[in-house]
Design a protein around this motif. Sequence first.
Motif, short mmCIF file in Angstrom:
data_model
loop_
_atom_site.label_atom_id
_atom_site.label_comp_id
_atom_site.label_asym_id
_atom_site.label_seq_id
_atom_site.Cartn_x
_atom_site.Cartn_y
_atom_site.Cartn_z
N GLY A 101 0.74 -1.21 0.13
CA GLY A 101 0.06 0.12 -0.08
C GLY A 101 0.67 1.30 0.03
O GLY A 101 0.34 2.26 0.37
N VAL A 102 2.08 1.16 -0.40
CA VAL A 102 2.96 2.27 -0.58
C VAL A 102 3.53 2.72 -1.91
O VAL A 102 4.05 1.60 -2.52
CB VAL A 102 4.29 2.04 0.37
N VAL A 117 -4.21 2.14 -1.00
CA VAL A 117 -2.78 2.65 -0.91
C VAL A 117 -2.96 3.64 0.60
O VAL A 117 -3.96 4.20 0.91
CB VAL A 117 -2.69 3.64 -2.03
N TRP A 118 -2.22 3.28 1.40
CA TRP A 118 -1.90 4.07 2.61
C TRP A 118 -1.01 4.98 2.73
O TRP A 118 -1.18 5.89 3.50
CB TRP A 118 -1.83 2.92 3.84
N THR A 119 0.19 4.90 1.69
CA THR A 119 1.07 5.80 1.90
C THR A 119 1.34 6.35 0.61
O THR A 119 1.76 5.44 -0.33
CB THR A 119 2.34 5.64 2.63
N ILE A 120 1.29 7.70 0.13
CA ILE A 120 1.87 8.35 -1.09
C ILE A 120 3.17 9.11 -0.61
O ILE A 120 3.17 9.70 0.21
CB ILE A 120 0.85 9.12 -1.88
N ALA A 149 -8.42 7.72 -5.89
CA ALA A 149 -8.33 6.52 -6.55
C ALA A 149 -7.37 5.60 -5.59
O ALA A 149 -7.54 4.63 -5.60
CB ALA A 149 -7.79 6.53 -8.03
N GLY A 150 -6.28 6.24 -5.23
CA GLY A 150 -5.19 5.64 -4.34
C GLY A 150 -6.13 4.78 -3.05
O GLY A 150 -5.76 3.81 -2.81
N GLU A 151 -7.06 5.66 -2.38
CA GLU A 151 -7.48 4.93 -1.14
C GLU A 151 -8.51 3.98 -1.65
O GLU A 151 -8.62 2.87 -1.00
CB GLU A 151 -8.18 5.99 -0.67
#
Length: 409
Positions: free
Chosen positions: A321-322, A355-358, A349-351
């Motif tokens: 998720g990174v 995805v938990w970290t950008i 869209a990442g969530e």
Amino acid sequence: MAHDEIIDHYSALARAADAGRAAADCGQDAFERGGFGPAGYDELGVLPEGAVLASLGCGNPVAVARLRPGEVVLDLGSGGGIDVLLSARRVGPEGRVYGLDASADMLALARRNAGQAGARNVEFLHGTIERVPLPDRAVDVVISNCVINLSSDKAAVLAEAFRVLRPGGRFGVSDVVVDGEQDPERRAAAERRVGCAAGALPAGEYRGLLAAAGFTGVRVTLTADHGDGVHSAIVQAAKPAAPPEVEIRPMRDGDADEVLAIYQAGLDTGQASFETVAPSWAGFTAARLPHLRYVACDTGTGQELGWVAASAVSSRRVYAGVVEHSIYVHPGCQAQGVGRALLEAFIAAGEDAGVWTIQSGVFGENAASLALHRALGFRTVGVRERVGCHRGVWRDVLMIERRSAVTGT
């Protein structure tokens, strides 16, 4: 059941409703137990009897979509018009509601019902939900009631819904979905029991198709349980918001030349990256995730104004998720809200994708990029001092990241 058979089936139901008989597209017991038809509505007293008798849905998309006065609405598979007429009351005289159906008999019934209701802000269209006869960006909200599950090309339906929505528009439907691993024969029997002629989508696949079409903020909420893994559900999503005359959509192979030109223009400023030459398209795509890629386009000219994309930081599962992202805006379009719209769509869209970290690295001198990222929840977590020599100058890189408050908490 083939497309023409579905139309014939619902045309017969329209004629039944027109004759004063309640329509049901599955066994009456299953229909009533499952909460199909008008059971989910609380405004039936304001509707003509024919619209109520022809109600074949599995929920109340009008309530799901939270319609507001003045909005333009499209109902996919509008049947006898119950959701069109209720929507027309919600949006008021300044709004408009389109009902789309492939059955001429259903359209005739719906038009009679609209006439009896005195609804002047409605229009019924003959066509299929896979090819909507409306121009791009024509409506604010797309609704539907237990119809998308009937299509044999659901990806085309969702792509059309995205196309006709304006930026910031909403998708709010009631539908039938499949949840969990079930015996295929029992599941098929349950689908037939509740009238899903072309097969209900698994909830996860529904989410995936919405994301592939370009939607963000995707939610599938299970409601009634019809047994054997088949459920009614509320399905909600949104088309990314954007500045006037701009649309955010998924990146495609046909975007290659313009994406790489914008990339190169950014590199030429000397403030975007240690790189000096944009890669080939093959190199670009190989280094980035196949999803989480978006472009901003001018809706009048089709010109691309910017892009955002992500790369995995590691193949290890613990880092699933990174991601590391890059965002570039055409030099002539900066300070116009394009970068913010792209980054907001990317974050949403990442969530959706877990995805938990950008994270990313930004030159300290790139004040515009730092300000944009800070405004959207990124923070500086460290500085790599004099990490590389770029154009004869040793540069510091600020490491920034955004932790999701939704995923990975």
